[in-house]
Write a protein that holds these residues in place. Structure first.
Motif, mmCIF file in Angstrom:
data_model
loop_
_atom_site.group_PDB
_atom_site.id
_atom_site.type_symbol
_atom_site.label_atom_id
_atom_site.label_comp_id
_atom_site.label_asym_id
_atom_site.label_seq_id
_atom_site.Cartn_x
_atom_site.Cartn_y
_atom_site.Cartn_z
ATOM 1 N N TRP A 81 -59.624 13.427 -24.273
ATOM 2 C CA TRP A 81 -60.363 12.718 -25.319
ATOM 3 C C TRP A 81 -61.454 11.831 -24.717
ATOM 4 O O TRP A 81 -62.574 11.746 -25.263
ATOM 5 C CB TRP A 81 -59.418 11.879 -26.180
ATOM 6 C CG TRP A 81 -58.907 10.636 -25.501
ATOM 7 C CD1 TRP A 81 -57.751 10.490 -24.771
ATOM 8 C CD2 TRP A 81 -59.556 9.352 -25.456
ATOM 9 N NE1 TRP A 81 -57.634 9.216 -24.283
ATOM 10 C CE2 TRP A 81 -58.724 8.491 -24.688
ATOM 11 C CE3 TRP A 81 -60.733 8.842 -25.979
ATOM 12 C CZ2 TRP A 81 -59.052 7.159 -24.433
ATOM 13 C CZ3 TRP A 81 -61.072 7.511 -25.735
ATOM 14 C CH2 TRP A 81 -60.223 6.687 -24.972
ATOM 15 N N ALA A 82 -61.136 11.158 -23.601
ATOM 16 C CA ALA A 82 -62.095 10.254 -22.963
ATOM 17 C C ALA A 82 -63.205 11.039 -22.271
ATOM 18 O O ALA A 82 -64.379 10.647 -22.323
ATOM 19 C CB ALA A 82 -61.374 9.354 -21.960
ATOM 20 N N VAL A 83 -62.837 12.140 -21.625
ATOM 21 C CA VAL A 83 -63.840 12.989 -20.971
ATOM 22 C C VAL A 83 -64.875 13.449 -21.988
ATOM 23 O O VAL A 83 -66.078 13.517 -21.698
ATOM 24 C CB VAL A 83 -63.155 14.202 -20.301
ATOM 25 C CG1 VAL A 83 -64.184 15.176 -19.756
ATOM 26 C CG2 VAL A 83 -62.213 13.734 -19.189
ATOM 27 N N GLU A 84 -64.423 13.721 -23.204
ATOM 28 C CA GLU A 84 -65.313 14.187 -24.264
ATOM 29 C C GLU A 84 -66.086 13.046 -24.916
ATOM 30 O O GLU A 84 -67.277 13.186 -25.242
ATOM 31 C CB GLU A 84 -64.493 14.921 -25.329
ATOM 32 C CG GLU A 84 -65.318 15.485 -26.465
ATOM 33 C CD GLU A 84 -64.483 16.248 -27.471
ATOM 34 O OE1 GLU A 84 -64.912 16.360 -28.633
ATOM 35 O OE2 GLU A 84 -63.387 16.733 -27.104
ATOM 36 N N ALA A 85 -65.446 11.888 -25.098
ATOM 37 C CA ALA A 85 -66.046 10.817 -25.900
ATOM 38 C C ALA A 85 -66.933 9.854 -25.120
ATOM 39 O O ALA A 85 -67.933 9.356 -25.665
ATOM 40 C CB ALA A 85 -64.937 10.022 -26.595
ATOM 41 N N TRP A 86 -66.581 9.566 -23.880
ATOM 42 C CA TRP A 86 -67.284 8.496 -23.180
ATOM 43 C C TRP A 86 -68.741 8.785 -22.836
ATOM 44 O O TRP A 86 -69.599 7.921 -23.060
ATOM 45 C CB TRP A 86 -66.507 8.115 -21.914
ATOM 46 C CG TRP A 86 -65.247 7.352 -22.180
ATOM 47 C CD1 TRP A 86 -64.800 6.879 -23.392
ATOM 48 C CD2 TRP A 86 -64.259 6.977 -21.219
ATOM 49 N NE1 TRP A 86 -63.599 6.237 -23.234
ATOM 50 C CE2 TRP A 86 -63.236 6.275 -21.916
ATOM 51 C CE3 TRP A 86 -64.127 7.156 -19.846
ATOM 52 C CZ2 TRP A 86 -62.115 5.756 -21.266
ATOM 53 C CZ3 TRP A 86 -63.013 6.659 -19.194
ATOM 54 C CH2 TRP A 86 -62.013 5.961 -19.894
ATOM 55 N N PRO A 87 -69.087 9.967 -22.286
ATOM 56 C CA PRO A 87 -70.490 10.183 -21.908
ATOM 57 C C PRO A 87 -71.477 10.097 -23.077
ATOM 58 O O PRO A 87 -72.495 9.399 -22.952
ATOM 59 C CB PRO A 87 -70.479 11.568 -21.243
ATOM 60 C CG PRO A 87 -69.081 11.699 -20.703
ATOM 61 C CD PRO A 87 -68.219 11.057 -21.754
ATOM 62 N N PRO A 88 -71.216 10.754 -24.226
ATOM 63 C CA PRO A 88 -72.177 10.598 -25.326
ATOM 64 C C PRO A 88 -72.245 9.165 -25.856
ATOM 65 O O PRO A 88 -73.303 8.716 -26.310
ATOM 66 C CB PRO A 88 -71.682 11.573 -26.394
ATOM 67 C CG PRO A 88 -70.279 11.900 -26.043
ATOM 68 C CD PRO A 88 -70.185 11.756 -24.561
ATOM 69 N N PHE A 89 -71.136 8.460 -25.781
ATOM 70 C CA PHE A 89 -71.143 7.050 -26.175
ATOM 71 C C PHE A 89 -72.073 6.246 -25.269
ATOM 72 O O PHE A 89 -72.928 5.481 -25.750
ATOM 73 C CB PHE A 89 -69.715 6.492 -26.120
ATOM 74 C CG PHE A 89 -69.637 4.997 -26.247
ATOM 75 C CD1 PHE A 89 -69.807 4.383 -27.480
ATOM 76 C CD2 PHE A 89 -69.412 4.199 -25.138
ATOM 77 C CE1 PHE A 89 -69.744 2.995 -27.605
ATOM 78 C CE2 PHE A 89 -69.344 2.821 -25.248
ATOM 79 C CZ PHE A 89 -69.508 2.211 -26.487
ATOM 80 N N THR A 90 -71.920 6.438 -23.960
ATOM 81 C CA THR A 90 -72.782 5.724 -23.020
ATOM 82 C C THR A 90 -74.244 6.095 -23.220
ATOM 83 O O THR A 90 -75.135 5.233 -23.196
ATOM 84 C CB THR A 90 -72.343 6.016 -21.576
ATOM 85 O OG1 THR A 90 -71.080 5.362 -21.335
ATOM 86 C CG2 THR A 90 -73.356 5.513 -20.560
ATOM 87 N N ASP A 91 -74.519 7.378 -23.435
ATOM 88 C CA ASP A 91 -75.905 7.799 -23.672
ATOM 89 C C ASP A 91 -76.479 7.138 -24.923
ATOM 90 O O ASP A 91 -77.650 6.740 -24.950
ATOM 91 C CB ASP A 91 -75.983 9.320 -23.797
ATOM 92 C CG ASP A 91 -75.869 10.032 -22.456
ATOM 93 O OD1 ASP A 91 -76.222 9.410 -21.431
ATOM 94 O OD2 ASP A 91 -75.427 11.193 -22.428
#
Length: 273
Positions: A253-263
């Motif tokens: 879930w974190a692998v999927e959610a964190w990068p677009p959130f940071t972007d």
């Protein structure tokens, strides 16, 4: 910040986050920022900062022996001591491989406690937490993973990383500079990385892929994430930092959610300039 609302879609029972600029102002926050969450490995940057205070106080030298034979404080901070991941067993000569090691940070804590005659959790409190007003943060146990804190407290730490008051800015710059450039290694949760760059207690993004920060994060971004579903990054090019704490363990879930959130956070910061 509208980008922080993306957290509402994270599959976690509870989460809190904040974005803090280089001047210490909070650009936005989300959730219960005063709630205490287990940090897991986000403990390591706090521990590393305490070690750097000990260095500036003259209690330790970065290149003095610490940990296994041939290893130094610098090796332990940069995960190049040769110690295994979670046991005090040597698996490589110091300085030859990037072996992410909880045991290394435990050896580091033991070393600082021995030379200062102060238990490491107490040293961290006196050297870092108390001066920064981080009254809700504690370390009872391993300096690798047993910290507990709040977003509010970590905002103070993120501000310190961007505009140091406790350390000479040159020391902080050294901590964010790659130690033993070019070493390969495994970034937990993200597989083999070559190079797997690390500073003194802080992971450095550089060109790692895949990674827990965003695709638009600058190569100079540094920070740490934790297996308890937590992260702290500082992007010097963006002039900002972000802290996120959750109560769900790191996973797909974190692998999927964190990068677009940071972007999204970075895009909103750029649009506000």
């Amino acid at each position: 910040m509208q980008s922080l609302a993306m957290i509402e879609n994270w599959p976690v029972p509870a989460a809190a986050a904040a974005v803090v600029r280089a001047d210490g102002t909070v650009s936005g926050s989300y959730g219960p920022t005063g709630r205490r969450f287990p940090l897991a490995s986000v403990t390591k940057p706090l521990a590393a900062y305490a070690v750097l205070v000990a260095y500036e106080e003259g209690a330790v030298e970065l290149d003095e022996p610490a940990g296994p034979e041939g290893s130094t404080v610098r090796h332990l901070l940069s995960h190049t001591s040769g110690l295994a991941y979670d046991e005090h067993r040597v698996t490589a000569p110091p300085g030859t491989r990037r072996l992410y090691s909880n045991a290394g940070f435990e050896a580091l804590g033991d070393h600082v406690a021995k030379v200062t005659d102060i238990e490491f959790g107490e040293y961290l409190r006196q050297a870092v937490l108390e001066p920064l007003g981080m009254t809700s943060t504690t370390l009872d146990g391993s300096p690798a993973r047993d910290g507990v804190s709040t977003v509010d407290d970590l905002v103070a730490f993120a501000a310190e990383l961007q505009a140091p008051r406790l350390l000479d800015p040159r020391t902080v710059l050294e901590a964010m500079t790659v130690v033993h450039p070019g070493l390969a290694g495994i970034l937990p949760g993200y597989g083999h990385q070559k190079p797997n760059d690390w500073g003194l207690g802080f992971e450095i993004r550089d060109s790692k892929s895949p990674h827990w920060t965003g695709g638009s994060s600058s190569p100079r971004t540094f920070g740490h994430f934790g297996q308890s579903g937590t992260f702290l990054w500082v992007d010097p090019d963006a002039g900002a930092a972000c802290v996120a704490l959750t109560d769900r363990d790191f996973g797909p879930w974190a692998v999927e959610a964190w990068p677009p959130f940071t972007d999204a956070v970075l895009a909103e910061l750029r649009s506000a300039l």
